[in-house]
Write an enzyme that holds these catalytic residues in place. Sequence first.
Site, short mmCIF file in Angstrom:
data_model
loop_
_atom_site.label_atom_id
_atom_site.label_comp_id
_atom_site.label_asym_id
_atom_site.label_seq_id
_atom_site.Cartn_x
_atom_site.Cartn_y
_atom_site.Cartn_z
N GLY A 184 -8.30 5.26 -1.94
CA GLY A 184 -9.04 4.95 -3.09
C GLY A 184 -8.38 3.75 -4.13
O GLY A 184 -8.61 3.80 -5.23
N GLY A 185 -7.53 2.98 -3.23
CA GLY A 185 -7.24 1.63 -4.05
C GLY A 185 -5.74 2.11 -5.03
O GLY A 185 -5.27 1.17 -5.56
N ASN A 237 -9.32 8.75 8.43
CA ASN A 237 -9.39 9.76 7.56
C ASN A 237 -9.92 11.03 8.04
O ASN A 237 -10.76 11.25 8.97
CB ASN A 237 -10.86 9.27 6.58
CG ASN A 237 -10.46 8.05 5.91
OD1 ASN A 237 -11.30 7.09 6.07
ND2 ASN A 237 -9.34 7.71 5.46
N ILE A 267 -5.74 -9.72 4.76
CA ILE A 267 -6.76 -10.45 5.44
C ILE A 267 -7.90 -10.76 4.28
O ILE A 267 -8.37 -9.78 3.63
CB ILE A 267 -7.30 -9.53 6.44
CG1 ILE A 267 -6.30 -8.82 7.62
CG2 ILE A 267 -8.18 -10.30 7.20
CD1 ILE A 267 -5.71 -9.92 8.18
N ARG A 283 -11.15 13.76 7.74
CA ARG A 283 -11.96 14.93 7.00
C ARG A 283 -13.53 14.13 7.29
O ARG A 283 -13.79 13.20 7.89
CB ARG A 283 -11.66 14.59 5.45
CG ARG A 283 -12.04 13.13 4.97
CD ARG A 283 -11.76 12.99 3.35
NE ARG A 283 -12.04 11.55 3.02
CZ ARG A 283 -11.41 10.57 2.94
NH1 ARG A 283 -10.17 10.86 3.18
NH2 ARG A 283 -11.73 9.40 2.68
N LYS A 319 0.93 -1.03 -0.18
CA LYS A 319 0.07 0.00 0.04
C LYS A 319 0.86 1.18 0.00
O LYS A 319 2.02 1.20 0.53
CB LYS A 319 -0.67 -0.03 1.18
CG LYS A 319 -2.16 -1.13 1.34
CD LYS A 319 -2.79 -0.77 2.35
CE LYS A 319 -4.16 -1.71 2.65
NZ LYS A 319 -4.81 -1.44 3.79
#
Lengths: 442, 162
Positions: free
Chosen positions: A164-165, A289, A203, A291, A158
């Site tokens: 957002g992938g 996050n 996972i 926000r 990651k």
Amino acid sequence: MFKKVLVANRGEIALRIIRALREMGVKSVAVCSEADKDNFYCGLADDSICIGPAAAASSYLNVSQIISAALVKKCDAVHPGYGFLAENPHFAEICASYGLSFIGPSAETIALAGQKADIIDLVKRKKIPVVPGSKGVVANAAEAKKIAAAIKYPVIIKATAGGGGKGMRIVRSEKDIEQAFELAGAEAKNAFSNAGLYVEKYIEAPRHIEIQIAADKKGKVLYFPERDCSIQRNHQKVLEEGPSPQINAKLRKKLGETACRVAKLVNYTTVGTVEFLVSKNDFYFMEMNARIQVEHPVTEFVSDIDLMKLQIALAAGEDLPLNQDDVKEICHAVECRINSEDENYMPSAGKIERLILPGGPGVRVDTAMTNGSEISPFYDSMIAKIITYGRDRAEAIERMKRALLELKIEGVTTNIALHQKILRNENFVKGCYTTDFIGSMK
Amino acid sequence: MNNKTKSAPPAPSEELNLKKIMEVLGETDVCEFEYSRGDLHIVLKKEPVAVILGEDENTVETDSASCTAAEPVAVENAAARDSRKILKSPAVGTFHISDGNTLLAAVGKKVKKGGKLGWVNSMGITQEIMAEADLKITAIFCKDREVVEWGQKLFEVEEENV
């Protein structure tokens, strides 16, 4: 309370902020790019100002133009919405240096929450469960290989600054890790100007559960009932609901209290979300996050609390007007993100020739689109969020089915049919689904 | 610049292919194409592309009620029209045509290439509006010290010796 707020975003979230400000008696100034100049929501603000051409980099991401707009319009605060500059600590810092209140947490908190490897390291030290993985940023593919061997495949690579992938790769065997590492790094650099990557255990088939929190400047934090965001495609949320049909009261309390601990650890203020991966009764902190979230209306229905107004009030220095016991689950809510996209989830730009929005009991529509609106290739392809509530899950789902039948969008391809398919799916109806739901539905 | 071509009408058997004509128009320096046959009358015009900032515009109108320092001037002739350009604000900020003592710009004033017409102050940073050629100011759309948005019309100018 603020007197005038610059709304540093576009589309439905800009409209959502403008509406909240209007109800609070605070003046609003909408910013718009050249492409958005004629959008009706700009006219709903008390004032508006064009900040640049259509390309987001020259308008909604252009810090100097946005700050300048706030200054010339004599605003005392800036609301960043979500996306664009919402989680840019430098932007928050610059706002402060010009005497503008940033409606969100502090720049330090945003920076910490944004560096996923750092926050994971921090919560791990406080014995909050995290998915096993690298300690901080992984320097190269060889190091990633060593870590993967230790935590065992499958692993996920990651981007530290990701979301957002993007900059994300699942790796199931050692032979694929070098290429995946390179691709994820290049994607991360391109998307976030930061090629930093970390590696963690993947996972299989978890649930993606997030906890909305609210915190004031005195350190009081409380949590809201969870949202289940497991229905995703390409790691992007499609349908959310709350409360989760798969979380019992005991686990809900545990998740909520853990989310509050995380918020306190990073000195969080205003509203934010703590995301967890949940596998059976085990849970792992995933990220924070910093926000307001796209899916915040789900929680607004479930708790009957206006999160946008709460965020603005908390940013203005007001105390949390609630105690934990005041936060109740009064109904069930479902949200469908209606996107302009083809069956392969590729965004489809174009003009909405005809738009008929649903209504009636228990239906909320958050959109900035009207007949004739353009879905611009420059921006996100979300057309609308349809949110329904019911006394129970079955009623919320039936209302959503009815709302989607009423919804008519012509001129662009949409994912309405995908939502209808999800709502008819037997496992969805039973509430038995994980993050691989859409993949397994095909 | 303003090359105008009256095309010979195609033979009746030929199909009028507008798309093709537009492509040809785009590739050549022909600026205008007119075609008439019976009730059919087609005029295709290619707008001049030489602009300093923003798109070229032939009409001189203010787009904001608060934005009128000078009366719009009438378009006199095609040559003048073609040499006119609209200068737009490069940034959100405060527009200046005066440093407090000296007025830099006024309608009718001639400015040499490289000369300053005004500036936009954005967060303390000055973005100057310079003449890219010898020119005459034919309209000023905003008042001194007026707040301007990105892309807002500031000046109409007429290039000299075009």
